[in-house]
Write a protein that holds these residues in place. Structure first.
Motif, PDB file in Angstrom:
ATOM      1  N   ASN A 146       0.400  -1.519   0.164  1.00 25.17           N
ATOM      2  CA  ASN A 146      -0.161  -0.189  -0.224  1.00 25.17           C
ATOM      3  C   ASN A 146       1.155   0.998   0.129  1.00 25.17           C
ATOM      4  N   ILE A 147       2.251   1.138  -0.706  1.00 23.57           N
ATOM      5  CA  ILE A 147       2.817   2.683  -1.061  1.00 23.57           C
ATOM      6  C   ILE A 147       3.003   3.275  -2.555  1.00 23.57           C
ATOM      7  N   ASN A 148       1.948   3.145  -3.140  1.00 17.45           N
ATOM      8  CA  ASN A 148       1.758   3.310  -4.658  1.00 17.45           C
ATOM      9  C   ASN A 148       1.959   4.637  -4.635  1.00 17.45           C
ATOM     10  N   ARG A 149       1.928   5.432  -3.682  1.00 14.21           N
ATOM     11  CA  ARG A 149       1.582   7.195  -3.438  1.00 14.21           C
ATOM     12  C   ARG A 149       3.588   7.358  -3.324  1.00 14.21           C
ATOM     13  N   TYR A 150       4.070   6.350  -3.307  1.00 15.97           N
ATOM     14  CA  TYR A 150       5.397   7.030  -3.350  1.00 15.97           C
ATOM     15  C   TYR A 150       5.760   6.419  -4.322  1.00 15.97           C
ATOM     16  N   LEU A 151       5.627   4.958  -5.221  1.00 15.87           N
ATOM     17  CA  LEU A 151       6.286   4.722  -6.354  1.00 15.87           C
ATOM     18  C   LEU A 151       6.138   5.103  -7.102  1.00 15.87           C
ATOM     19  N   PRO A 152       6.645   4.814  -8.509  1.00 13.83           N
ATOM     20  CA  PRO A 152       5.603   5.339  -9.650  1.00 13.83           C
ATOM     21  C   PRO A 152       4.877   4.843 -10.138  1.00 13.83           C
ATOM     22  N   SER A 153       4.112   3.535  -9.485  1.00 11.88           N
ATOM     23  CA  SER A 153       3.082   2.672  -9.844  1.00 11.88           C
ATOM     24  C   SER A 153       2.094   3.379  -9.444  1.00 11.88           C
ATOM     25  N   GLY A 154       2.322   4.481  -8.756  1.00  8.19           N
ATOM     26  CA  GLY A 154       0.886   5.349  -8.228  1.00  8.19           C
ATOM     27  C   GLY A 154       0.501   6.141  -9.370  1.00  8.19           C
ATOM     28  N   LEU A 155       1.018   6.820 -10.394  1.00  8.83           N
ATOM     29  CA  LEU A 155       0.602   7.129 -11.610  1.00  8.83           C
ATOM     30  C   LEU A 155      -0.302   6.009 -11.939  1.00  8.83           C
ATOM     31  N   LEU A 156      -0.254   4.456 -11.959  1.00  9.21           N
ATOM     32  CA  LEU A 156      -1.245   3.835 -13.175  1.00  9.21           C
ATOM     33  C   LEU A 156      -2.505   3.370 -12.060  1.00  9.21           C
ATOM     34  N   VAL A 157      -2.002   3.563 -10.951  1.00  6.88           N
ATOM     35  CA  VAL A 157      -3.592   3.334  -9.650  1.00  6.88           C
ATOM     36  C   VAL A 157      -3.850   5.305 -10.214  1.00  6.88           C
ATOM     37  N   GLU A 158      -3.386   5.468 -10.090  1.00  6.80           N
ATOM     38  CA  GLU A 158      -4.448   7.097 -10.346  1.00  6.80           C
ATOM     39  C   GLU A 158      -4.958   7.297 -11.957  1.00  6.80           C
ATOM     40  N   ALA A 159      -4.552   6.605 -12.437  1.00  9.59           N
ATOM     41  CA  ALA A 159      -5.046   6.578 -13.776  1.00  9.59           C
ATOM     42  C   ALA A 159      -6.529   5.866 -14.195  1.00  9.59           C
ATOM     43  N   GLU A 160      -5.529   5.014 -13.512  1.00 10.41           N
ATOM     44  CA  GLU A 160      -6.984   3.971 -13.053  1.00 10.41           C
ATOM     45  C   GLU A 160      -8.575   4.168 -12.523  1.00 10.41           C
ATOM     46  N   MET A 161      -7.965   5.212 -11.680  1.00  7.86           N
ATOM     47  CA  MET A 161      -9.161   5.824 -11.025  1.00  7.86           C
ATOM     48  C   MET A 161     -10.428   6.694 -11.892  1.00  7.86           C
ATOM     49  N   LEU A 162     -10.137   7.197 -12.727  1.00  5.05           N
ATOM     50  CA  LEU A 162     -10.524   8.159 -13.970  1.00  5.05           C
ATOM     51  C   LEU A 162     -11.513   8.976 -12.663  1.00  5.05           C
ATOM     52  N   ALA A 163     -10.682   9.471 -11.708  1.00  6.21           N
ATOM     53  CA  ALA A 163     -11.338  10.871 -11.045  1.00  6.21           C
ATOM     54  C   ALA A 163     -11.984  11.847 -12.020  1.00  6.21           C
ATOM     55  N   VAL A 164     -12.658  12.931 -11.737  1.00  2.82           N
ATOM     56  CA  VAL A 164     -13.039  13.318 -11.775  1.00  2.82           C
ATOM     57  C   VAL A 164     -12.057  15.128 -11.714  1.00  2.82           C
ATOM     58  N   ILE A 165     -11.863  14.726 -10.227  1.00  3.66           N
ATOM     59  CA  ILE A 165     -10.953  15.564 -10.440  1.00  3.66           C
ATOM     60  C   ILE A 165      -9.645  14.987  -9.119  1.00  3.66           C
ATOM     61  N   SER A 220      -6.229  12.660  -7.155  1.00  6.77           N
ATOM     62  CA  SER A 220      -6.099  12.839  -5.872  1.00  6.77           C
ATOM     63  C   SER A 220      -4.815  13.523  -5.582  1.00  6.77           C
ATOM     64  N   VAL A 221      -4.425  14.022  -4.868  1.00  4.67           N
ATOM     65  CA  VAL A 221      -2.952  14.659  -4.768  1.00  4.67           C
ATOM     66  C   VAL A 221      -1.788  13.646  -4.621  1.00  4.67           C
ATOM     67  N   SER A 222      -1.836  12.218  -4.282  1.00  6.13           N
ATOM     68  CA  SER A 222      -1.417  11.203  -4.122  1.00  6.13           C
ATOM     69  C   SER A 222      -0.379  11.403  -5.657  1.00  6.13           C
ATOM     70  N   TRP A 223      -1.192  11.335  -6.704  1.00  9.79           N
ATOM     71  CA  TRP A 223      -0.442  11.867  -8.103  1.00  9.79           C
ATOM     72  C   TRP A 223       1.149  12.327  -7.968  1.00  9.79           C
ATOM     73  N   ILE A 224       1.204  13.817  -7.369  1.00 15.73           N
ATOM     74  CA  ILE A 224       2.177  14.209  -6.880  1.00 15.73           C
ATOM     75  C   ILE A 224       3.362  14.241  -6.356  1.00 15.73           C
ATOM     76  N   GLY A 225       3.316  13.536  -6.123  1.00 15.83           N
ATOM     77  CA  GLY A 225       4.556  12.271  -4.849  1.00 15.83           C
ATOM     78  C   GLY A 225       4.743  11.152  -5.677  1.00 15.83           C
ATOM     79  N   SER A 226       3.843  10.440  -5.969  1.00 16.30           N
ATOM     80  CA  SER A 226       4.276   9.364  -7.284  1.00 16.30           C
ATOM     81  C   SER A 226       5.122  10.211  -8.483  1.00 16.30           C
ATOM     82  N   LEU A 227       4.867  11.022  -9.318  1.00 15.31           N
ATOM     83  CA  LEU A 227       5.822  11.775 -10.519  1.00 15.31           C
ATOM     84  C   LEU A 227       6.728  12.522  -9.777  1.00 15.31           C
ATOM     85  N   VAL A 228       6.792  12.604  -8.720  1.00 13.37           N
ATOM     86  CA  VAL A 228       7.784  13.083  -8.071  1.00 13.37           C
ATOM     87  C   VAL A 228       9.257  12.024  -8.284  1.00 13.37           C
ATOM     88  N   SER A 229       8.746  11.229  -7.619  1.00 16.24           N
ATOM     89  CA  SER A 229       9.433   9.585  -7.582  1.00 16.24           C
ATOM     90  C   SER A 229      10.106   9.085  -8.633  1.00 16.24           C
TER      91      SER A 229
END
Length: 258
Positions: A206-225, A227-236
């Motif tokens: 449960n550490i996707n928000r700290y890894l590049p894989s968090g980008l995949l998780v955010e993509a699959e959510m298809l959220a209109v807005i 979450s801020v967790s993608w920023i940490g994933s992008l930085v990593s």
């Protein structure tokens, strides 16, 4: 450092070896194939295998909305596109080292940093553009078959962008591993371990928000807005890519080019 000349070389190599076409076709195939499979093939397959199944039960087993179709596509394209990238681009570094063709740009005054930047920018751009384009094709195609139930295409556009960034991370891994081994097939196989392992580890711990894989998780959510967790994933992702390219440069200075 003539970076433009090196970029032109990578573009010509990608066109000559059909790498760009393979990448685009491989990703685009699933953008079109998934909705057709869910709309036409799977219902008929279930009917033939389970003739006594009620309509209600069948509907519960099928993907019947645009949103669900896009989510399924995003999962499929991650799994398959990683394989396509691994083997279509396995030779962009390993093959050049094996064939000893790196000596030509280096002897003509080009730098390792320029060489790596050209590879990363050319193939990275193709991967991001292909990912965004295919995601939008899937959005339109799934909507035409199942109806448009997403309030906006922006989540799909963002999903394609995030998946494209993850593919660039896989590309950086491939370039680094290609500098360690001389056989393209070996580089392609080895890159699958961290490419898939990043997502597996992120899900298990449960550490996707700290890894590049968090980008995949955010993509699959298809959220209109988003979450801020993608920023940490992008930085990593960017940090790991910088490290990988730095290690690749160090490795190139230590190998025999002739």
């Amino acid at each position: 450092m003539d970076i433009k000349a090196m970029i032109r070389k990578e573009i010509m190599d990608g066109l000559r070896n059909y790498r760009f076409l393979i990448l685009l076709a491989g990703i685009l195939f699933f953008a079109i194939f998934d909705p057709v499979m869910n709309k036409l093939v799977l219902p008929e397959l279930l009917k033939s295998q389970f003739p006594n199944m009620t309509e209600e039960v069948m509907q519960g087993m099928l993907i019947t909305t645009q949103n669900a179709n896009i989510r399924a596509y995003l999962g499929d394209v991650f799994q398959i596109s990683t394989l396509i990238i691994a083997f279509a681009l396995s030779g962009i570094m390993a093959q050049e080292i094996s064939d000893k063709t790196l000596i030509f740009p280096i002897c003509s005054g080009k730098s390792y940093s320029g060489l790596l930047l050209a590879k990363l920018s050319v193939y990275g751009s193709v991967l991001v553009i292909s990912s965004i384009f295919s995601a939008m094709v899937n959005y339109v195609y799934a909507g035409a078959l199942f109806g448009f139930d997403l309030p906006s295409f922006m989540p799909v556009l963002r999903a394609g962008l995030f998946q494209g960034f993850y593919m660039v991370y896989v590309l950086a891994l491939l370039i680094f591993i290609g500098s360690l081994v001389k056989k393209p097939v070996t580089a392609g196989l080895l890159v699958l371990i961290p490419a898939y392992g990043t997502r597996i580890m992120g899900d298990l711990l449960n550490i996707n928000r700290y890894l590049p894989s968090g980008l995949l998780v955010e993509a699959e959510m298809l959220a209109v807005i988003p979450s801020v967790s993608w920023i940490g994933s992008l930085v990593s992702t960017l940090a790991v890519m910088v490290l990988l390219i730095g290690f690749t440069m160090i490795r190139l200075t230590k190998i025999e080019l002739l």
